[in-house]
Design a protein around this motif. Sequence first.
Motif, PDB file in Angstrom:
ATOM      1  N   ALA A   9      67.389  -7.819  41.419  1.00 27.52           N
ATOM      2  CA  ALA A   9      66.525  -8.778  42.104  1.00 27.52           C
ATOM      3  C   ALA A   9      65.167  -8.157  42.435  1.00 27.52           C
ATOM      4  O   ALA A   9      64.120  -8.792  42.241  1.00 27.52           O
ATOM      5  CB  ALA A   9      67.203  -9.291  43.371  1.00 27.52           C
ATOM      6  N   VAL A  10      65.158  -6.916  42.902  1.00 24.24           N
ATOM      7  CA  VAL A  10      63.892  -6.232  43.200  1.00 24.24           C
ATOM      8  C   VAL A  10      63.097  -6.031  41.914  1.00 24.24           C
ATOM      9  O   VAL A  10      61.881  -6.244  41.888  1.00 24.24           O
ATOM     10  CB  VAL A  10      64.157  -4.887  43.931  1.00 24.24           C
ATOM     11  N   ILE A  15      58.585  -7.425  38.381  1.00 28.80           N
ATOM     12  CA  ILE A  15      58.137  -7.896  37.067  1.00 28.80           C
ATOM     13  C   ILE A  15      57.302  -9.165  37.224  1.00 28.80           C
ATOM     14  O   ILE A  15      56.245  -9.316  36.608  1.00 28.80           O
ATOM     15  CB  ILE A  15      59.342  -8.115  36.133  1.00 28.80           C
ATOM     16  N   GLY A  16      57.754 -10.072  38.058  1.00 30.89           N
ATOM     17  CA  GLY A  16      56.980 -11.294  38.303  1.00 30.89           C
ATOM     18  C   GLY A  16      55.636 -10.992  38.928  1.00 30.89           C
ATOM     19  O   GLY A  16      54.610 -11.580  38.566  1.00 30.89           O
ATOM     20  N   ALA A  20      51.938 -11.735  37.257  1.00 31.09           N
ATOM     21  CA  ALA A  20      51.110 -12.744  37.912  1.00 31.09           C
ATOM     22  C   ALA A  20      49.782 -12.206  38.432  1.00 31.09           C
ATOM     23  O   ALA A  20      48.795 -12.939  38.467  1.00 31.09           O
ATOM     24  CB  ALA A  20      51.891 -13.367  39.070  1.00 31.09           C
ATOM     25  N   VAL A  21      49.728 -10.937  38.834  1.00 36.04           N
ATOM     26  CA  VAL A  21      48.547 -10.392  39.488  1.00 36.04           C
ATOM     27  C   VAL A  21      47.854  -9.407  38.560  1.00 36.04           C
ATOM     28  O   VAL A  21      48.503  -8.567  37.940  1.00 36.04           O
ATOM     29  CB  VAL A  21      48.940  -9.685  40.812  1.00 36.04           C
ATOM     30  N   ARG A  22      46.546  -9.519  38.488  1.00 33.65           N
ATOM     31  CA  ARG A  22      45.753  -8.565  37.709  1.00 33.65           C
ATOM     32  C   ARG A  22      44.988  -7.669  38.660  1.00 33.65           C
ATOM     33  O   ARG A  22      44.363  -8.135  39.615  1.00 33.65           O
ATOM     34  CB  ARG A  22      44.763  -9.294  36.804  1.00 33.65           C
ATOM     35  N   LEU A  23      45.023  -6.372  38.392  1.00 38.75           N
ATOM     36  CA  LEU A  23      44.319  -5.412  39.225  1.00 38.75           C
ATOM     37  C   LEU A  23      42.826  -5.456  38.928  1.00 38.75           C
ATOM     38  O   LEU A  23      42.426  -5.704  37.788  1.00 38.75           O
ATOM     39  CB  LEU A  23      44.857  -3.997  38.975  1.00 38.75           C
ATOM     40  N   TRP A  37      58.007  -4.742  27.168  1.00 36.90           N
ATOM     41  CA  TRP A  37      57.201  -5.605  28.048  1.00 36.90           C
ATOM     42  C   TRP A  37      57.719  -5.592  29.478  1.00 36.90           C
ATOM     43  O   TRP A  37      56.941  -5.627  30.420  1.00 36.90           O
ATOM     44  CB  TRP A  37      57.150  -7.031  27.517  1.00 36.90           C
ATOM     45  N   PHE A  38      59.046  -5.552  29.641  1.00 36.26           N
ATOM     46  CA  PHE A  38      59.585  -5.582  31.008  1.00 36.26           C
ATOM     47  C   PHE A  38      59.279  -4.292  31.754  1.00 36.26           C
ATOM     48  O   PHE A  38      59.024  -4.320  32.953  1.00 36.26           O
ATOM     49  CB  PHE A  38      61.081  -5.890  31.020  1.00 36.26           C
ATOM     50  N   ALA A  39      59.264  -3.165  31.061  1.00 34.99           N
ATOM     51  CA  ALA A  39      58.913  -1.897  31.717  1.00 34.99           C
ATOM     52  C   ALA A  39      57.432  -1.884  32.081  1.00 34.99           C
ATOM     53  O   ALA A  39      57.054  -1.403  33.154  1.00 34.99           O
ATOM     54  CB  ALA A  39      59.246  -0.725  30.813  1.00 34.99           C
ATOM     55  N   ARG A  40      56.589  -2.419  31.212  1.00 37.26           N
ATOM     56  CA  ARG A  40      55.149  -2.484  31.493  1.00 37.26           C
ATOM     57  C   ARG A  40      54.881  -3.408  32.682  1.00 37.26           C
ATOM     58  O   ARG A  40      54.094  -3.070  33.572  1.00 37.26           O
ATOM     59  CB  ARG A  40      54.401  -2.976  30.249  1.00 37.26           C
ATOM     60  N   ASP A  41      55.542  -4.554  32.718  1.00 32.72           N
ATOM     61  CA  ASP A  41      55.350  -5.475  33.840  1.00 32.72           C
ATOM     62  C   ASP A  41      55.930  -4.919  35.137  1.00 32.72           C
ATOM     63  O   ASP A  41      55.362  -5.133  36.207  1.00 32.72           O
ATOM     64  CB  ASP A  41      55.982  -6.829  33.524  1.00 32.72           C
ATOM     65  N   LEU A  42      57.037  -4.188  35.048  1.00 29.28           N
ATOM     66  CA  LEU A  42      57.611  -3.554  36.228  1.00 29.28           C
ATOM     67  C   LEU A  42      56.660  -2.499  36.781  1.00 29.28           C
ATOM     68  O   LEU A  42      56.407  -2.438  37.988  1.00 29.28           O
ATOM     69  CB  LEU A  42      58.963  -2.922  35.891  1.00 29.28           C
TER      70      LEU A  42
END
Length: 76
Positions: A9-10, A15-16, A20-23, A37-42
Amino acid sequence: MLTVAFVLAVAAVLIGLGRAVRLPQPAPALLTDTEPWFARDLLAGLLVLREISLAHAERLERYTDEMSGRRRVPHA
């Protein structure tokens, strides 16, 4: 089993957040070199959380300095 569900869940929330947010600054090389992709988003979610934490810490420090009457010395 509960611990695994909590970790998943964390990870899903991070990942979400990363999607959703760009630095405001350019992405670090570590972020662009991460392949799944999931590791990059995490990782992006962790970076967003770090930026939020740093901004909040600076804000609290500024409030504390204002309330105590001390002059703020910027960190190097």
